[in-house]
Motif scaffolding. Structure first.
Motif, PDB file in Angstrom:
ATOM      1  N   PRO A 182       0.817  -1.227   0.000  1.00 51.85           N
ATOM      2  CA  PRO A 182       0.000   0.000   0.000  1.00 51.85           C
ATOM      3  C   PRO A 182       0.846   1.271   0.000  1.00 51.85           C
ATOM      4  O   PRO A 182       0.456   2.266  -0.612  1.00 51.85           O
ATOM      5  CB  PRO A 182      -0.816  -0.125   1.287  1.00 51.85           C
ATOM      6  N   TRP A 183       2.003   1.262   0.674  1.00 57.42           N
ATOM      7  CA  TRP A 183       2.845   2.451   0.672  1.00 57.42           C
ATOM      8  C   TRP A 183       3.338   2.779  -0.728  1.00 57.42           C
ATOM      9  O   TRP A 183       3.384   3.945  -1.135  1.00 57.42           O
ATOM     10  CB  TRP A 183       4.042   2.259   1.608  1.00 57.42           C
ATOM     11  N   GLU A 184       3.739   1.729  -1.484  1.00 58.00           N
ATOM     12  CA  GLU A 184       4.209   1.952  -2.845  1.00 58.00           C
ATOM     13  C   GLU A 184       3.101   2.501  -3.736  1.00 58.00           C
ATOM     14  O   GLU A 184       3.326   3.406  -4.541  1.00 58.00           O
ATOM     15  CB  GLU A 184       4.774   0.648  -3.441  1.00 58.00           C
ATOM     16  N   ILE A 185       1.893   1.942  -3.581  1.00 63.26           N
ATOM     17  CA  ILE A 185       0.774   2.392  -4.419  1.00 63.26           C
ATOM     18  C   ILE A 185       0.455   3.862  -4.149  1.00 63.26           C
ATOM     19  O   ILE A 185       0.315   4.666  -5.075  1.00 63.26           O
ATOM     20  CB  ILE A 185      -0.464   1.504  -4.163  1.00 63.26           C
ATOM     21  N   VAL A 186       0.360   4.221  -2.864  1.00 58.63           N
ATOM     22  CA  VAL A 186       0.058   5.612  -2.514  1.00 58.63           C
ATOM     23  C   VAL A 186       1.184   6.531  -2.968  1.00 58.63           C
ATOM     24  O   VAL A 186       0.945   7.602  -3.538  1.00 58.63           O
ATOM     25  CB  VAL A 186      -0.184   5.741  -1.000  1.00 58.63           C
ATOM     26  N   GLY A 187       2.424   6.116  -2.716  1.00 60.13           N
ATOM     27  CA  GLY A 187       3.559   6.963  -3.087  1.00 60.13           C
ATOM     28  C   GLY A 187       3.668   7.179  -4.582  1.00 60.13           C
ATOM     29  O   GLY A 187       3.921   8.300  -5.042  1.00 60.13           O
ATOM     30  N   VAL A 188       3.467   6.122  -5.353  1.00 58.85           N
ATOM     31  CA  VAL A 188       3.525   6.260  -6.813  1.00 58.85           C
ATOM     32  C   VAL A 188       2.402   7.163  -7.307  1.00 58.85           C
ATOM     33  O   VAL A 188       2.608   7.994  -8.208  1.00 58.85           O
ATOM     34  CB  VAL A 188       3.447   4.865  -7.472  1.00 58.85           C
ATOM     35  N   ALA A 189       1.206   7.022  -6.720  1.00 59.66           N
ATOM     36  CA  ALA A 189       0.080   7.873  -7.131  1.00 59.66           C
ATOM     37  C   ALA A 189       0.361   9.339  -6.829  1.00 59.66           C
ATOM     38  O   ALA A 189       0.125  10.221  -7.668  1.00 59.66           O
ATOM     39  CB  ALA A 189      -1.198   7.414  -6.428  1.00 59.66           C
ATOM     40  N   VAL A 190       0.898   9.622  -5.640  1.00 59.79           N
ATOM     41  CA  VAL A 190       1.209  11.008  -5.289  1.00 59.79           C
ATOM     42  C   VAL A 190       2.307  11.556  -6.182  1.00 59.79           C
ATOM     43  O   VAL A 190       2.260  12.707  -6.637  1.00 59.79           O
ATOM     44  CB  VAL A 190       1.611  11.097  -3.806  1.00 59.79           C
ATOM     45  N   SER A 191       3.316  10.731  -6.462  1.00 61.01           N
ATOM     46  CA  SER A 191       4.392  11.178  -7.351  1.00 61.01           C
ATOM     47  C   SER A 191       3.859  11.468  -8.748  1.00 61.01           C
ATOM     48  O   SER A 191       4.284  12.429  -9.399  1.00 61.01           O
ATOM     49  CB  SER A 191       5.488  10.112  -7.415  1.00 61.01           C
ATOM     50  N   ALA A 192       2.927  10.644  -9.221  1.00 65.79           N
ATOM     51  CA  ALA A 192       2.345  10.882 -10.541  1.00 65.79           C
ATOM     52  C   ALA A 192       1.594  12.205 -10.589  1.00 65.79           C
ATOM     53  O   ALA A 192       1.671  12.946 -11.584  1.00 65.79           O
ATOM     54  CB  ALA A 192       1.410   9.729 -10.913  1.00 65.79           C
ATOM     55  N   VAL A 193       0.882  12.528  -9.510  1.00 67.10           N
ATOM     56  CA  VAL A 193       0.192  13.825  -9.450  1.00 67.10           C
ATOM     57  C   VAL A 193       1.201  14.958  -9.484  1.00 67.10           C
ATOM     58  O   VAL A 193       1.007  15.980 -10.164  1.00 67.10           O
ATOM     59  CB  VAL A 193      -0.682  13.905  -8.175  1.00 67.10           C
ATOM     60  N   GLY A 194       2.303  14.799  -8.763  1.00 63.91           N
ATOM     61  CA  GLY A 194       3.339  15.825  -8.781  1.00 63.91           C
ATOM     62  C   GLY A 194       3.935  16.035 -10.150  1.00 63.91           C
ATOM     63  O   GLY A 194       4.180  17.172 -10.574  1.00 63.91           O
ATOM     64  N   VAL A 195       4.172  14.934 -10.872  1.00 66.15           N
ATOM     65  CA  VAL A 195       4.707  15.052 -12.235  1.00 66.15           C
ATOM     66  C   VAL A 195       3.727  15.791 -13.134  1.00 66.15           C
ATOM     67  O   VAL A 195       4.115  16.654 -13.933  1.00 66.15           O
ATOM     68  CB  VAL A 195       5.011  13.653 -12.807  1.00 66.15           C
ATOM     69  N   ALA A 196       2.435  15.475 -12.998  1.00 62.80           N
ATOM     70  CA  ALA A 196       1.427  16.145 -13.819  1.00 62.80           C
ATOM     71  C   ALA A 196       1.405  17.645 -13.540  1.00 62.80           C
ATOM     72  O   ALA A 196       1.359  18.471 -14.461  1.00 62.80           O
ATOM     73  CB  ALA A 196       0.051  15.533 -13.559  1.00 62.80           C
TER      74      ALA A 196
END
Length: 305
Positions: free
Chosen positions: A256-270
């Motif tokens: 779950p930490w990886e999923i949340v972290g990747v999702a937040v990072s993707a928002v940051g990239v956008a």
């Protein structure tokens, strides 16, 4: 896309090789093979490099190949997963943004800063979850962070000096430097003969073809053409790609930490990409003021300033 995929392959190749050999043996063989191929290519294409160019690329090779790849590979060899390694190195855009403004004079808009901040939060979530669940020792995280800082310094230096050498000649010199550095490490630890197995040969071919030629070649090209801020921002896409690829390759569980972290990072990239486009568009549409030319007569000559 080539840069993202090929750069991800470097972390995957490091874990692949760690199962069959030491990290320094892989790097020494990788750079030796790549140097021979690149030198042969330069000879056939008659690509020349000056003594000053060799000196420049030797310095860059020590930092970008020796310090960066040495620290990253040692961290992976100590048990740091390729996905977490990529996530720690994705802190690079924030460091580049903080340094590029005073050194290179690049302007960064508020949306871009927000995107970088959100991306870093995502990195912290993933790394924090992994550290809490055990795994690699604490010093492996420090080595990975130190390697990231070495890459930042080499990237900014490469952009600032704007070396005229061709990418093939520059990478050839850097590979020679890397081969020398890591063969010295082999001599120190008493490991001089590489494993004569198919698995090691496959991991070596992966590292030379994908990581060296593909990853470093694309990174040098993007840094020369678009600048360190653009190249570093693209590396924010590397952690999700690395985690997704390492799942079927090595069976690394995605929690779950990886999923949340990747999702937040993707928002940051956008946010970062949208802010960068808006900022560059505003710069292009802003009217340019032509400074008035003052004239003054100094003796018999007319001087225009």
């Amino acid at each position: 896309m080539i840069l993202v995929l090929m750069w991800s392959s470097g972390y995957l190749g490091a874990e692949m090789a760690a199962r069959y050999s030491s990290w320094h043996m892989l790097l020494s063989c990788r750079f030796a093979v790549a140097a021979v191929l690149l030198i042969g290519f330069c000879v056939v294409r008659r690509l020349r490099i000056t003594r000053a160019g060799i000196a420049r690329q030797v310095g860059l090779g020590v930092v970008m190949q020796g310090l960066y790849l040495g620290a990253i590979s040692a961290a992976v060899g100590a048990g740091l997963s390729p996905g977490i390694t990529a996530l720690i190195c994705s802190l690079q855009p924030l460091v580049v943004a903080a340094v590029a403004v005073p050194i290179l004079g690049e302007r960064i808009g508020p949306r871009e800063w927000l995107g970088l901040a959100v991306g870093i939060v995502g990195v912290g979530l993933v790394v924090g979850g992994k550290m809490n669940s055990g795994g690699a020792p604490w010093w492996a995280y420090l080595m990975c962070a130190g390697g990231m800082l070495a890459l930042v310094s080499g990237t900014l230096t490469q952009r600032r000096i704007n070396a005229p050498e061709s990418m093939a000649a520059a990478l050839a010199v850097q590979c020679v430097v890397g081969a020398v550095i890591f063969w010295v490490v082999n001599v120190i630890v008493g490991e001089m003969v590489p494993p004569m197995t198919f698995d090691f040969a496959w991991s070596l071919a992966w590292a030379v073809g994908f990581a060296t030629f593909g990853g470093w070649g694309a990174y040098m090209w993007v840094n020369r053409e678009a600048g360190p801020m653009h190249a570093s921002t693209l590396l924010l896409l590397v952690p999700p790609a690395t985690i997704l690829i390492s799942w079927p390759m090595f069976g690394d569980a995605i929690g779950p930490w990886e999923i949340v972290g990747v999702a937040v990072s993707a928002v940051g990239v956008a946010i970062k990409l949208i802010g960068g486009r808006a900022h560059s568009g505003a710069q292009q549409t802003a009217p340019r003021r032509t400074p008035a030319r003052a004239t003054e007569v100094r003796g018999p000559e007319l001087v225009r300033e």
